[in-house]
Design a protein around this motif. Structure first.
Motif, PDB file in Angstrom:
ATOM      1  N   GLY A  73     -11.643  -6.896   3.384  1.00  0.00           N
ATOM      2  CA  GLY A  73     -10.232  -7.067   3.088  1.00  0.00           C
ATOM      3  C   GLY A  73      -9.763  -6.307   1.871  1.00  0.00           C
ATOM      4  O   GLY A  73      -8.935  -6.806   1.092  1.00  0.00           O
ATOM      5  N   ALA A  74     -10.285  -5.096   1.681  1.00  0.00           N
ATOM      6  CA  ALA A  74      -9.884  -4.278   0.535  1.00  0.00           C
ATOM      7  C   ALA A  74      -8.395  -3.960   0.604  1.00  0.00           C
ATOM      8  O   ALA A  74      -7.775  -3.988   1.670  1.00  0.00           O
ATOM      9  CB  ALA A  74     -10.690  -2.979   0.514  1.00  0.00           C
ATOM     10  N   ASP A  75      -7.811  -3.666  -0.561  1.00  0.00           N
ATOM     11  CA  ASP A  75      -6.397  -3.325  -0.591  1.00  0.00           C
ATOM     12  C   ASP A  75      -6.159  -2.009   0.156  1.00  0.00           C
ATOM     13  O   ASP A  75      -7.069  -1.201   0.340  1.00  0.00           O
ATOM     14  CB  ASP A  75      -5.897  -3.216  -2.033  1.00  0.00           C
ATOM     15  CG  ASP A  75      -6.571  -2.085  -2.794  1.00  0.00           C
ATOM     16  OD1 ASP A  75      -6.109  -0.938  -2.687  1.00  0.00           O
ATOM     17  OD2 ASP A  75      -7.583  -2.356  -3.489  1.00  0.00           O
ATOM     18  N   LEU A 104      -8.688   1.243   0.873  1.00  0.00           N
ATOM     19  CA  LEU A 104      -9.168   1.444   2.235  1.00  0.00           C
ATOM     20  C   LEU A 104      -8.695   2.785   2.796  1.00  0.00           C
ATOM     21  O   LEU A 104      -9.466   3.492   3.453  1.00  0.00           O
ATOM     22  CB  LEU A 104      -8.683   0.297   3.121  1.00  0.00           C
ATOM     23  CG  LEU A 104      -9.272   0.210   4.525  1.00  0.00           C
ATOM     24  CD1 LEU A 104     -10.789   0.284   4.501  1.00  0.00           C
ATOM     25  CD2 LEU A 104      -8.809  -1.078   5.199  1.00  0.00           C
ATOM     26  N   GLU A 105      -7.465   3.149   2.520  1.00  0.00           N
ATOM     27  CA  GLU A 105      -6.978   4.446   2.990  1.00  0.00           C
ATOM     28  C   GLU A 105      -7.806   5.586   2.405  1.00  0.00           C
ATOM     29  O   GLU A 105      -8.176   6.539   3.119  1.00  0.00           O
ATOM     30  CB  GLU A 105      -5.503   4.642   2.625  1.00  0.00           C
ATOM     31  CG  GLU A 105      -4.970   5.995   3.080  1.00  0.00           C
ATOM     32  CD  GLU A 105      -3.501   6.197   2.790  1.00  0.00           C
ATOM     33  OE1 GLU A 105      -3.042   7.352   2.910  1.00  0.00           O
ATOM     34  OE2 GLU A 105      -2.819   5.217   2.453  1.00  0.00           O
ATOM     35  N   ALA A 106      -8.110   5.503   1.113  1.00  0.00           N
ATOM     36  CA  ALA A 106      -8.921   6.544   0.481  1.00  0.00           C
ATOM     37  C   ALA A 106     -10.298   6.627   1.128  1.00  0.00           C
ATOM     38  O   ALA A 106     -10.838   7.724   1.335  1.00  0.00           O
ATOM     39  CB  ALA A 106      -9.052   6.275  -1.013  1.00  0.00           C
ATOM     40  N   MET A 115      -2.579   2.350   8.994  1.00  0.00           N
ATOM     41  CA  MET A 115      -1.219   2.875   8.895  1.00  0.00           C
ATOM     42  C   MET A 115      -0.258   2.098   9.789  1.00  0.00           C
ATOM     43  O   MET A 115       0.871   1.773   9.381  1.00  0.00           O
ATOM     44  CB  MET A 115      -1.207   4.360   9.254  1.00  0.00           C
ATOM     45  CG  MET A 115      -1.964   5.235   8.264  1.00  0.00           C
ATOM     46  SD  MET A 115      -2.162   6.943   8.836  1.00  0.00           S
ATOM     47  CE  MET A 115      -0.453   7.492   8.883  1.00  0.00           C
ATOM     48  N   ALA A 116      -0.688   1.807  10.996  1.00  0.00           N
ATOM     49  CA  ALA A 116       0.165   1.065  11.920  1.00  0.00           C
ATOM     50  C   ALA A 116       0.497  -0.320  11.379  1.00  0.00           C
ATOM     51  O   ALA A 116       1.639  -0.793  11.497  1.00  0.00           O
ATOM     52  CB  ALA A 116      -0.506   0.960  13.286  1.00  0.00           C
ATOM     53  N   ALA A 117      -0.505  -0.969  10.776  1.00  0.00           N
ATOM     54  CA  ALA A 117      -0.288  -2.308  10.232  1.00  0.00           C
ATOM     55  C   ALA A 117       0.699  -2.304   9.071  1.00  0.00           C
ATOM     56  O   ALA A 117       1.353  -3.321   8.797  1.00  0.00           O
ATOM     57  CB  ALA A 117      -1.618  -2.907   9.784  1.00  0.00           C
ATOM     58  N   SER A 118       0.830  -1.156   8.406  1.00  0.00           N
ATOM     59  CA  SER A 118       1.762  -1.058   7.282  1.00  0.00           C
ATOM     60  C   SER A 118       3.106  -0.448   7.700  1.00  0.00           C
ATOM     61  O   SER A 118       3.914  -0.079   6.856  1.00  0.00           O
ATOM     62  CB  SER A 118       1.154  -0.224   6.154  1.00  0.00           C
ATOM     63  OG  SER A 118       0.930   1.113   6.566  1.00  0.00           O
ATOM     64  N   GLY A 119       3.321  -0.340   9.014  1.00  0.00           N
ATOM     65  CA  GLY A 119       4.608   0.120   9.523  1.00  0.00           C
ATOM     66  C   GLY A 119       4.698   1.598   9.824  1.00  0.00           C
ATOM     67  O   GLY A 119       5.755   2.074  10.270  1.00  0.00           O
ATOM     68  N   GLN A 120       3.618   2.350   9.640  1.00  0.00           N
ATOM     69  CA  GLN A 120       3.652   3.797   9.878  1.00  0.00           C
ATOM     70  C   GLN A 120       3.151   4.117  11.292  1.00  0.00           C
ATOM     71  O   GLN A 120       2.229   4.904  11.486  1.00  0.00           O
ATOM     72  CB  GLN A 120       2.796   4.514   8.838  1.00  0.00           C
ATOM     73  CG  GLN A 120       3.193   4.238   7.399  1.00  0.00           C
ATOM     74  CD  GLN A 120       2.219   4.869   6.431  1.00  0.00           C
ATOM     75  OE1 GLN A 120       2.151   6.093   6.304  1.00  0.00           O
ATOM     76  NE2 GLN A 120       1.449   4.032   5.745  1.00  0.00           N
ATOM     77  N   ARG A 121       3.759   3.528  12.264  1.00  0.00           N
ATOM     78  CA  ARG A 121       3.276   3.642  13.638  1.00  0.00           C
ATOM     79  C   ARG A 121       3.382   5.070  14.172  1.00  0.00           C
ATOM     80  O   ARG A 121       2.456   5.576  14.801  1.00  0.00           O
ATOM     81  CB  ARG A 121       4.044   2.671  14.540  1.00  0.00           C
ATOM     82  CG  ARG A 121       3.785   1.202  14.226  1.00  0.00           C
ATOM     83  CD  ARG A 121       4.711   0.298  15.033  1.00  0.00           C
ATOM     84  NE  ARG A 121       4.560   0.503  16.449  1.00  0.00           N
ATOM     85  CZ  ARG A 121       3.647  -0.094  17.209  1.00  0.00           C
ATOM     86  NH1 ARG A 121       2.787  -0.949  16.661  1.00  0.00           N
ATOM     87  NH2 ARG A 121       3.571   0.137  18.505  1.00  0.00           N
TER      88      ARG A 121
END
Length: 246
Positions: free
Chosen positions: A168-170, A174-176, A205-211
């Motif tokens: 559950g990293a921020d 996680l993106e990096a 990305m999808a989970a953060s709205g960047q679908r």
């Protein structure tokens, strides 16, 4: 070895065909050491393609042959892949125990490579069991063990990212990690790990709205493949692309 190389290079159907021919030839020769040696590479191919059922089947079959005919080191290597498969099938505590025993046996008989890969499997299994401190310690050992094998760095990089996902990293961390795994796979020309890591980043990305951005990034990585539509990574990518399609 060719089956492993073909899988890493993005040719799953060819890899599986080679593995079938290899095992058939080894069994026709009827020499236990040949069977165990070839089976180690077949199990490795299945592990790389995330097919735990197939990896467990070959590890059990050839591991028993290796132990009963005194081919202890190869049997230990098969225990590593078998342990990973047990963990991936839902029993990470037992899987970790098997992997540790396998690594110990492999090292005791003078084996070294592919130590970083084996430690990555152990770290990932600890992550499944939510033993994140042990996972991190083992992953550090895996990073330090990266050596001569072309495949080791992308495997360790993907493992790091997936353990961070489990923990559950921020999002920034996680993106990096996913981007580092993608870059490593590209640098080593390993499309199977590039796709797997791209799926991880696209999900984030999808989970953060960047679908839309996630779909545009994932589509070409998936479209590169010309075979292996029934394999884990291509199925996962296709499911995600379908979910992201308006």
């Amino acid at each position: 070895y060719l089956a492993v190389a073909l899988m890493l290079s993005g040719f799953p159907d060819q890899a599986r065909a080679v593995s079938v021919r290899t095992m058939r030839t080894a069994e026709q020769l009827a020499k236990p050491s040949n069977i165990a040696f070839c089976a180690v590479n077949v199990a490795a191919m299945h592990q790389l393609s995330f097919n735990p059922q197939a990896a467990l089947e070959i590890a059990r079959y050839a591991g028993a042959i290796g132990r009963s005919h005194g081919v202890a080191q190869l049997a230990s290597a098969l225990d590593v892949y078998g342990g990973w498969a047990v963990a991936a099938c839902g029993n990470p505590r037992e899987g970790a125990d098997r992997i540790r025993r396998g690594i110990a046996g492999w090292l005791a008989d003078g084996g070294r490579l592919p130590h970083a890969w084996y430690l990555s499997m152990l770290a990932w299994t600890y992550g499944l069991d939510r033993r994140f401190e042990q996972a991190e310690d083992t992953l550090q050992d895996a990073t330090a063990a990266i050596g001569e094998l072309h495949m080791e760095e992308p495997i360790v990089a993907w493992t790091r990212a997936d353990i961070l996902r489990m923990a559950g990293a921020d999002n920034a961390t996680l993106e990096a990690a996913w981007r580092a795994a993608i870059d490593s796979a590209r640098a080593k020309d390993m499309p199977i790990f590039e796709l797997r890591s791209t799926v991880g980043l696209a999900q984030l990305m999808a989970a953060s709205g960047q679908r839309s951005a996630a779909r545009e990034m994932l589509a070409p990585a998936h479209a590169w493949f010309r075979e292996g539509a029934d394999t884990y990574d291509l199925l996962a990518a296709q499911r995600l692309l379908s979910a992201l399609t308006p």
